[in-house]
Design an enzyme around this catalytic site. Structure first.
Site, PDB file in Angstrom:
ATOM      1  N   ASP A   1      41.021  43.398  36.156  1.00  0.00           N
ATOM      2  CA  ASP A   1      40.015  43.718  37.156  1.00  0.00           C
ATOM      3  C   ASP A   1      40.797  44.149  38.415  1.00  0.00           C
ATOM      4  O   ASP A   1      41.996  43.852  38.523  1.00  0.00           O
ATOM      5  CB  ASP A   1      39.183  42.452  37.422  1.00  0.00           C
ATOM      6  CG  ASP A   1      38.187  42.646  38.532  1.00  0.00           C
ATOM      7  OD1 ASP A   1      37.427  43.610  38.485  1.00  0.00           O
ATOM      8  OD2 ASP A   1      38.179  41.811  39.467  1.00  0.00           O
ATOM      9  N   LEU A   2      40.156  44.839  39.337  1.00  0.00           N
ATOM     10  CA  LEU A   2      40.902  45.349  40.503  1.00  0.00           C
ATOM     11  C   LEU A   2      40.670  44.470  41.744  1.00  0.00           C
ATOM     12  O   LEU A   2      41.571  43.766  42.199  1.00  0.00           O
ATOM     13  CB  LEU A   2      40.474  46.805  40.756  1.00  0.00           C
ATOM     14  CG  LEU A   2      41.168  47.551  41.876  1.00  0.00           C
ATOM     15  CD1 LEU A   2      42.672  47.597  41.669  1.00  0.00           C
ATOM     16  CD2 LEU A   2      40.621  48.989  41.973  1.00  0.00           C
ATOM     17  N   ASP A   3      39.438  44.508  42.260  1.00  0.00           N
ATOM     18  CA  ASP A   3      39.141  43.744  43.480  1.00  0.00           C
ATOM     19  C   ASP A   3      39.225  42.243  43.195  1.00  0.00           C
ATOM     20  O   ASP A   3      38.548  41.741  42.309  1.00  0.00           O
ATOM     21  CB  ASP A   3      37.733  44.113  43.978  1.00  0.00           C
ATOM     22  CG  ASP A   3      37.301  43.264  45.153  1.00  0.00           C
ATOM     23  OD1 ASP A   3      38.178  42.794  45.902  1.00  0.00           O
ATOM     24  OD2 ASP A   3      36.086  43.062  45.324  1.00  0.00           O
TER      25      ASP A   3
ATOM     26  N   THR B   1      39.905  43.941  48.147  1.00  0.00           N
ATOM     27  CA  THR B   1      39.062  44.953  48.791  1.00  0.00           C
ATOM     28  C   THR B   1      37.739  44.349  49.248  1.00  0.00           C
ATOM     29  O   THR B   1      36.972  45.003  49.957  1.00  0.00           O
ATOM     30  CB  THR B   1      38.772  46.155  47.852  1.00  0.00           C
ATOM     31  OG1 THR B   1      38.484  45.651  46.563  1.00  0.00           O
ATOM     32  CG2 THR B   1      39.954  47.096  47.768  1.00  0.00           C
TER      33      THR B   1
ATOM     34  N   LYS C   1      30.715  39.937  44.731  1.00  0.00           N
ATOM     35  CA  LYS C   1      32.010  40.161  44.081  1.00  0.00           C
ATOM     36  C   LYS C   1      31.829  40.498  42.604  1.00  0.00           C
ATOM     37  O   LYS C   1      31.173  39.754  41.871  1.00  0.00           O
ATOM     38  CB  LYS C   1      32.911  38.940  44.251  1.00  0.00           C
ATOM     39  CG  LYS C   1      33.455  38.851  45.654  1.00  0.00           C
ATOM     40  CD  LYS C   1      34.511  37.790  45.812  1.00  0.00           C
ATOM     41  CE  LYS C   1      35.023  37.801  47.239  1.00  0.00           C
ATOM     42  NZ  LYS C   1      35.925  36.686  47.517  1.00  0.00           N
TER      43      LYS C   1
ATOM     44  N   SER D   1      37.494  47.875  36.068  1.00  0.00           N
ATOM     45  CA  SER D   1      36.840  47.535  37.338  1.00  0.00           C
ATOM     46  C   SER D   1      35.435  48.115  37.416  1.00  0.00           C
ATOM     47  O   SER D   1      35.163  49.178  36.863  1.00  0.00           O
ATOM     48  CB  SER D   1      37.696  48.108  38.485  1.00  0.00           C
ATOM     49  OG  SER D   1      36.981  48.097  39.694  1.00  0.00           O
ATOM     50  N   ALA D   2      34.573  47.424  38.155  1.00  0.00           N
ATOM     51  CA  ALA D   2      33.220  47.940  38.395  1.00  0.00           C
ATOM     52  C   ALA D   2      33.225  49.052  39.445  1.00  0.00           C
ATOM     53  O   ALA D   2      32.252  49.793  39.586  1.00  0.00           O
ATOM     54  CB  ALA D   2      32.324  46.800  38.880  1.00  0.00           C
TER      55      ALA D   2
ATOM     56  N   LYS E   1      29.398  44.547  34.088  1.00  0.00           N
ATOM     57  CA  LYS E   1      29.768  43.190  33.680  1.00  0.00           C
ATOM     58  C   LYS E   1      28.571  42.288  33.992  1.00  0.00           C
ATOM     59  O   LYS E   1      27.919  42.517  35.003  1.00  0.00           O
ATOM     60  CB  LYS E   1      30.991  42.704  34.469  1.00  0.00           C
ATOM     61  CG  LYS E   1      32.244  43.575  34.293  1.00  0.00           C
ATOM     62  CD  LYS E   1      33.291  43.210  35.343  1.00  0.00           C
ATOM     63  CE  LYS E   1      34.462  44.172  35.305  1.00  0.00           C
ATOM     64  NZ  LYS E   1      35.469  43.929  36.349  1.00  0.00           N
TER      65      LYS E   1
ATOM     66  N   GLU F   1      40.584  38.265  35.602  1.00  0.00           N
ATOM     67  CA  GLU F   1      39.318  38.441  36.340  1.00  0.00           C
ATOM     68  C   GLU F   1      39.125  37.387  37.421  1.00  0.00           C
ATOM     69  O   GLU F   1      39.506  36.240  37.234  1.00  0.00           O
ATOM     70  CB  GLU F   1      38.146  38.303  35.367  1.00  0.00           C
ATOM     71  CG  GLU F   1      37.416  39.574  35.045  1.00  0.00           C
ATOM     72  CD  GLU F   1      36.657  40.231  36.192  1.00  0.00           C
ATOM     73  OE1 GLU F   1      36.467  39.608  37.242  1.00  0.00           O
ATOM     74  OE2 GLU F   1      36.236  41.377  36.027  1.00  0.00           O
ATOM     75  N   ASP F   2      38.492  37.783  38.521  1.00  0.00           N
ATOM     76  CA  ASP F   2      38.205  36.803  39.586  1.00  0.00           C
ATOM     77  C   ASP F   2      36.718  36.464  39.673  1.00  0.00           C
ATOM     78  O   ASP F   2      36.363  35.534  40.404  1.00  0.00           O
ATOM     79  CB  ASP F   2      38.663  37.327  40.953  1.00  0.00           C
ATOM     80  CG  ASP F   2      37.795  38.474  41.439  1.00  0.00           C
ATOM     81  OD1 ASP F   2      37.583  39.424  40.657  1.00  0.00           O
ATOM     82  OD2 ASP F   2      37.311  38.416  42.576  1.00  0.00           O
TER      83      ASP F   2
HETATM   84  P1  B16 Z   1      32.205  50.522  44.489  1.00  0.00           P
HETATM   85  P2  B16 Z   1      35.984  44.898  40.760  1.00  0.00           P
HETATM   86  C1  B16 Z   1      33.916  45.548  42.347  1.00  0.00           C
HETATM   87  O1  B16 Z   1      35.278  45.663  42.011  1.00  0.00           O
HETATM   88  C2  B16 Z   1      33.756  44.729  43.600  1.00  0.00           C
HETATM   89  O2  B16 Z   1      34.203  43.398  43.363  1.00  0.00           O
HETATM   90  C3  B16 Z   1      32.304  44.708  44.030  1.00  0.00           C
HETATM   91  O3  B16 Z   1      32.163  43.965  45.216  1.00  0.00           O
HETATM   92  C4  B16 Z   1      31.824  46.142  44.229  1.00  0.00           C
HETATM   93  O4  B16 Z   1      30.449  46.165  44.602  1.00  0.00           O
HETATM   94  C5  B16 Z   1      32.037  46.915  42.933  1.00  0.00           C
HETATM   95  O5  B16 Z   1      33.423  46.885  42.583  1.00  0.00           O
HETATM   96  C6  B16 Z   1      31.606  48.374  43.043  1.00  0.00           C
HETATM   97  O6  B16 Z   1      32.449  49.031  43.951  1.00  0.00           O
HETATM   98  O7  B16 Z   1      31.086  50.498  45.460  1.00  0.00           O
HETATM   99  O8  B16 Z   1      33.552  50.900  45.070  1.00  0.00           O
HETATM  100  O9  B16 Z   1      31.891  51.378  43.256  1.00  0.00           O
HETATM  101  O10 B16 Z   1      36.079  43.455  41.137  1.00  0.00           O
HETATM  102  O11 B16 Z   1      35.122  45.130  39.516  1.00  0.00           O
HETATM  103  O12 B16 Z   1      37.319  45.575  40.683  1.00  0.00           O
HETATM  104 MG    MG Z   2      36.902  41.428  40.925  1.00  0.00          MG
END
Ligand code: B16
Ligand code: MG
Length: 215
Positions: A9-11, A17, A45, A114-115, A145, A169-170
């Protein structure tokens, strides 16, 4: 287990972020006339952009049409992108680079799962492109997810079976996605929260390949 691939996962795993998402959501909420707190932000998150907006509007008690929501999400994203454009490799979380180097040297494949639709920009700003064999993100999936799609696509891109993958994953929804995909999962954070993970670590600071192989 024999580990062929690690899916990240990224964030919250590679970089924080969430603080930039928070600033951008907070500004949108202020424009709409209510306060959005860090505690509220915890609920976003790992959640997709539109689902995050629905949660935020629920907090503010605001109803909006589909068109209004699209404009709000776009304006939040513009603010967010202007913040992440300024990111640099110093923001990579502690221990991440050492761990990536170690597993790459051991021949383990790597992917981002990542999402975020902004994942490619973030990876570019952090100069991490060469560390990942594939990037699967919010642009490549139709199910958020806890659906396992993002990790199943990552495994497929790396030519690995689910039983040969480990997910990092967090977020609770992300751990569930790994479990739903029948993959082993290492939680980054608090073991009381990330109950379904096979192992929980506070971060990559004291983690290494030897510990990964204990899974
Ligand atoms: P965006 P991850 C997620 O990243 C974030 O944790 C979440 O807060 C955010 O809404 C989502 O990405 C979408 O991000 O608006 O940049 O498409 O944890 O899945 O890496
Ligand atoms: Mg995350």
């Amino acid at each position: 287990m024999k580990i062929k691939a690690c899916l990240f996962d990224l964030d919250g795993v590679i970089v924080d972020t969430a603080k930039y998402h928070f600033l951008a959501w907070k500004e949108l909420a202020a424009d709409l006339g209510f306060e959005f707190t860090e505690e509220h932000n915890e609920r976003l998150k790992g959640v997709s952009r539109m689902a995050s907006l629905d949660i935020l509007l629920g907090i503010g008690g605001i109803a909006a049409t589909k068109e209004e929501k699209e404009k709000m999400a776009e304006s939040k994203n513009e603010r967010y992108v202007s913040l992440i454009k300024k990111m640099n490799p110093d923001e990579i979380l502690p221990g991440v680079l050492d761990f990536l180097n170690e597993i790459k040297d051991a021949g383990i494949k790597t992917a981002i799962g990542s999402a975020s639709k902004n994942a490619p920009l973030i990876i570019d700003r952090l100069q991490l492109g060469r560390y990942f064999d594939a990037i699967i993100d919010g642009n490549n999936v139709s199910h958020a997810k806890p659906h396992p799609e993002v990790f199943l696509k990552g495994a497929e891109a790396l030519n690995a079976g689910a039983s040969e993958c480990v997910v990092f994953e967090d977020a609770v929804a992300g751990i569930k996605a790994a479990v739903n995909g029948k993959m082993k999962c290492i939680g980054i954070g608090d073991s009381k929260v990330l109950r379904e993970a096979d192992m929980v670590i506070p971060g990559f600071g004291k983690f290494n390949l030897e510990k990964l192989l204990l899974l």
